[in-house]
Design an enzyme around this catalytic site. Structure first.
Site, PDB file in Angstrom:
ATOM      1  N   ARG A  53       0.855  -1.208   0.000  1.00  0.00           N
ATOM      2  CA  ARG A  53       0.000   0.000   0.000  1.00  0.00           C
ATOM      3  C   ARG A  53       0.878   1.241   0.000  1.00  0.00           C
ATOM      4  O   ARG A  53       0.608   2.203  -0.694  1.00  0.00           O
ATOM      5  CB  ARG A  53      -0.959   0.010   1.197  1.00  0.00           C
ATOM      6  CG  ARG A  53      -1.626   1.369   1.393  1.00  0.00           C
ATOM      7  CD  ARG A  53      -2.873   1.337   2.263  1.00  0.00           C
ATOM      8  NE  ARG A  53      -2.765   0.492   3.423  1.00  0.00           N
ATOM      9  CZ  ARG A  53      -2.031   0.782   4.529  1.00  0.00           C
ATOM     10  NH1 ARG A  53      -1.357   1.908   4.605  1.00  0.00           N
ATOM     11  NH2 ARG A  53      -2.005  -0.061   5.532  1.00  0.00           N
ATOM     12  N   TYR A 105     -16.263  16.582 -15.785  1.00  0.00           N
ATOM     13  CA  TYR A 105     -16.735  15.199 -15.774  1.00  0.00           C
ATOM     14  C   TYR A 105     -17.766  15.003 -14.659  1.00  0.00           C
ATOM     15  O   TYR A 105     -17.577  15.463 -13.530  1.00  0.00           O
ATOM     16  CB  TYR A 105     -15.526  14.271 -15.591  1.00  0.00           C
ATOM     17  CG  TYR A 105     -15.917  12.848 -15.330  1.00  0.00           C
ATOM     18  CD1 TYR A 105     -16.676  12.127 -16.254  1.00  0.00           C
ATOM     19  CD2 TYR A 105     -15.544  12.204 -14.157  1.00  0.00           C
ATOM     20  CE1 TYR A 105     -17.048  10.824 -15.994  1.00  0.00           C
ATOM     21  CE2 TYR A 105     -15.911  10.904 -13.901  1.00  0.00           C
ATOM     22  CZ  TYR A 105     -16.669  10.222 -14.822  1.00  0.00           C
ATOM     23  OH  TYR A 105     -17.045   8.934 -14.568  1.00  0.00           O
ATOM     24  N   ASP A 177      -7.421  18.457 -14.795  1.00  0.00           N
ATOM     25  CA  ASP A 177      -7.698  17.084 -15.209  1.00  0.00           C
ATOM     26  C   ASP A 177      -7.307  16.987 -16.678  1.00  0.00           C
ATOM     27  O   ASP A 177      -7.958  17.550 -17.548  1.00  0.00           O
ATOM     28  CB  ASP A 177      -9.187  16.754 -14.992  1.00  0.00           C
ATOM     29  CG  ASP A 177      -9.488  15.291 -15.302  1.00  0.00           C
ATOM     30  OD1 ASP A 177      -8.812  14.712 -16.166  1.00  0.00           O
ATOM     31  OD2 ASP A 177     -10.429  14.740 -14.692  1.00  0.00           O
ATOM     32  N   LYS A 202      -8.320   5.803 -19.451  1.00  0.00           N
ATOM     33  CA  LYS A 202      -8.640   6.270 -20.807  1.00  0.00           C
ATOM     34  C   LYS A 202      -7.439   6.104 -21.748  1.00  0.00           C
ATOM     35  O   LYS A 202      -6.984   4.990 -21.940  1.00  0.00           O
ATOM     36  CB  LYS A 202      -9.155   7.704 -20.709  1.00  0.00           C
ATOM     37  CG  LYS A 202     -10.265   7.890 -19.665  1.00  0.00           C
ATOM     38  CD  LYS A 202     -11.465   7.085 -20.044  1.00  0.00           C
ATOM     39  CE  LYS A 202     -12.645   7.053 -19.117  1.00  0.00           C
ATOM     40  NZ  LYS A 202     -12.589   7.402 -17.749  1.00  0.00           N
TER      41      LYS A 202
HETATM   42  C1  LIG Z   1     -12.132  13.690 -17.454  1.00  0.00           C
HETATM   43  C2  LIG Z   1     -12.304  12.522 -16.525  1.00  0.00           C
HETATM   44  N1  LIG Z   1     -11.791  12.590 -15.289  1.00  0.00           N
HETATM   45  C3  LIG Z   1     -11.932  11.568 -14.415  1.00  0.00           C
HETATM   46  C4  LIG Z   1     -12.645  10.434 -14.754  1.00  0.00           C
HETATM   47  C5  LIG Z   1     -12.821   9.317 -13.736  1.00  0.00           C
HETATM   48  O1  LIG Z   1     -11.988   8.250 -14.088  1.00  0.00           O
HETATM   49  P1  LIG Z   1     -12.290   6.707 -13.664  1.00  0.00           P
HETATM   50  O2  LIG Z   1     -13.495   6.272 -14.421  1.00  0.00           O
HETATM   51  O3  LIG Z   1     -11.028   6.029 -14.064  1.00  0.00           O
HETATM   52  O4  LIG Z   1     -12.517   6.700 -12.200  1.00  0.00           O
HETATM   53  C6  LIG Z   1     -13.201  10.329 -16.029  1.00  0.00           C
HETATM   54  C7  LIG Z   1     -13.974   9.132 -16.399  1.00  0.00           C
HETATM   55  O5  LIG Z   1     -14.663   9.102 -17.388  1.00  0.00           O
HETATM   56  C8  LIG Z   1     -13.023  11.412 -16.938  1.00  0.00           C
HETATM   57  O6  LIG Z   1     -13.552  11.360 -18.165  1.00  0.00           O
END
Ligand SMILES: Cc1ncc(COP(=O)(O)O)c(C=O)c1O
Length: 389
Positions: A53, A105, A177, A202
């Site tokens: 961890r 998001y 992000d 992604k």
């Molecule tokens: C721009 C963005 N940030 C964060 C996330 C969250 O990621 P996760 O689905 O891996 O938890 C997503 C998921 O679609 C996203 O598109």
């Protein structure tokens, strides 16, 4: 994790940063250290790792590689993109104020509206495409600004350097992000941000087979706070997931070039179709964020968002009629996906909030994959014929 900056071109860093041959065996590829614990030579004498961890060599390789790709010194890997968002938010505490781009998001919005306010963190939302609106939303207790660019799903471009300047003036950090752009196309820290967040699920993982997330910082004190919180809260990826992500990252550059080439083909094809009212892709010279994207990015990415002239029935029909594009959540994998933001990625938003951001019932989001571009256009053409009937 290493605290040093890795030199070399992007592709070289993607394949080698953090991935020296294995000390114990000479293995060329970083092994999957599938172990919970590490036997110590003596009390208080370990070989750099004590418990997975807190730290694991496979995860450490991924963390160092991601930091290198963002041109920064420190990376932290998490079990998902949302765990990474939550990890980064451990930089704020009760009473702090956070200014957030209102185009973000849905999962991040859910965390910011439903979970973190319960812990005394206050949020205010503003249109980040106009950084002066972010400035107006700041107050003395503002500690963090949070943006995405390009935005999801409308692919608006936010001026990262201008937002960084707003944050600096208010004594706040800027978190970006960078999931949609990826470090191949955009490095927010070079543009003045302090914190970069990724859903590695992604493009970084790239094959839709592993959930993960990351936070990257260049500041040592920020890194220490994040590392402490990561260990204390424990939302880390297992070694296999770290390894799969690391393998995906090696081909990020070639994948992103092809994602963009295919997106350009698909966007151009859709633009001429009578069933489509608007095609959003930052690579179009008349996209409102095109010039800004040219300045702060090294390309325009593989996401294309369209508005159907026939509204909701046409959008639903299109989503359910493609054969190569899979109707599925997520984005950034080698396979093309089609999504309906209204009730999929952005379901967490109230209808009026969605409409205010331009996400109406006729919007469809495409994650353009790496299949033959002719096949992708043909698939959409066939599906659009179904829409037209
Ligand atoms: C721009 C963005 N940030 C964060 C996330 C969250 O990621 P996760 O689905 O891996 O938890 C997503 C998921 O679609 C996203 O598109």
């Amino acid at each position: 994790m290493s605290g040093k900056r890795d030199p070399g071109g992007f592709e070289t860093r993607a394949i080698h940063a953090g991935q020296e041959r294995d000390e114990a065996t000479g293995a060329t590829i970083v092994p999957v250290y599938q172990t919970v614990t590490f036997t110590q030579d003596a009390i208080e004498s370990d070989r750099g790792f004590v418990y997975s961890r807190s730290g694991n060599p496979t995860r450490a390789a991924l963390e160092q590689c991601l930091a290198a790709l963002e041109g920064a010194r420190f990376g932290l890997a998490y079990a998902s993109g949302m765990a990474a968002v939550a990890g980064a938010m451990q930089l704020v505490r009760a009473g702090d104020h956070v200014v957030v781009a209102d185009d973000l998001y849905g999962g991040t919005w859910r965390l910011f509206t439903r979970i973190l306010p319960e812990y005394g963190v206050r949020f205010r939302y503003a249109d980040a495409t106009r950084p002066e609106e972010l400035a107006k939303a700041c107050e003395p207790a503002t500690r963090l600004l949070w943006i995405e660019s390009p935005t999801n799903p409308m692919l608006r471009i936010v001026d990262v350097a201008a937002c960084a300047e707003v944050a600096r003036r208010h004594g706040a950090l800027l978190a970006v992000d960078n999931t949609f752009a990826t470090p191949f196309l955009q490095n927010p820290i070079a543009l003045g941000a302090q914190v970069v967040v990724h859903s590695t699920t992604k493009y970084l993982g790239g094959h839709s087979d592993v959930i993960g997330g990351a936070v990257v910082v260049d500041d040592e004190a920020l890194h220490e706070r994040l590392r402490f919180a990561q260990n204390a809260t424990g939302g880390v990826p297992g070694p296999w997931d770290a390894w799969l992500t690391l393998r995906g990252v090696k081909t990020l550059a070639v994948r992103m070039r092809q994602h963009e080439a295919n997106a350009a083909r698909v966007a151009g094809f859709l633009r001429g179709r009578p069933e489509i009212a608007a095609v959003h892709w930052p690579g179009f010279p008349d996209h409102p964020g095109h010039e800004l994207a040219r300045r702060q990015m090294r390309g325009f990415g593989g996401m294309v968002t369209i508005e159907l002239a026939g509204g909701e029935p046409s959008a639903r029909r299109l989503c359910e009629s493609t054969r190569i594009f899979s109707l599925a959540e997520s984005l950034g994998g080698v396979e093309s996906l089609i999504g309906y933001p209204w009730s999929m990625s952005h379901a967490a938003f109230a209808p009026e909030d969605k409409r205010r951001k331009g996400i109406h019932e006729g919007v469809v989001r495409l994650s353009v994959g790496l299949e033959d571009a002719d096949d992708l256009c043909e698939d959409l053409s066939r599906a659009l014929q179904a829409v037209g009937q």
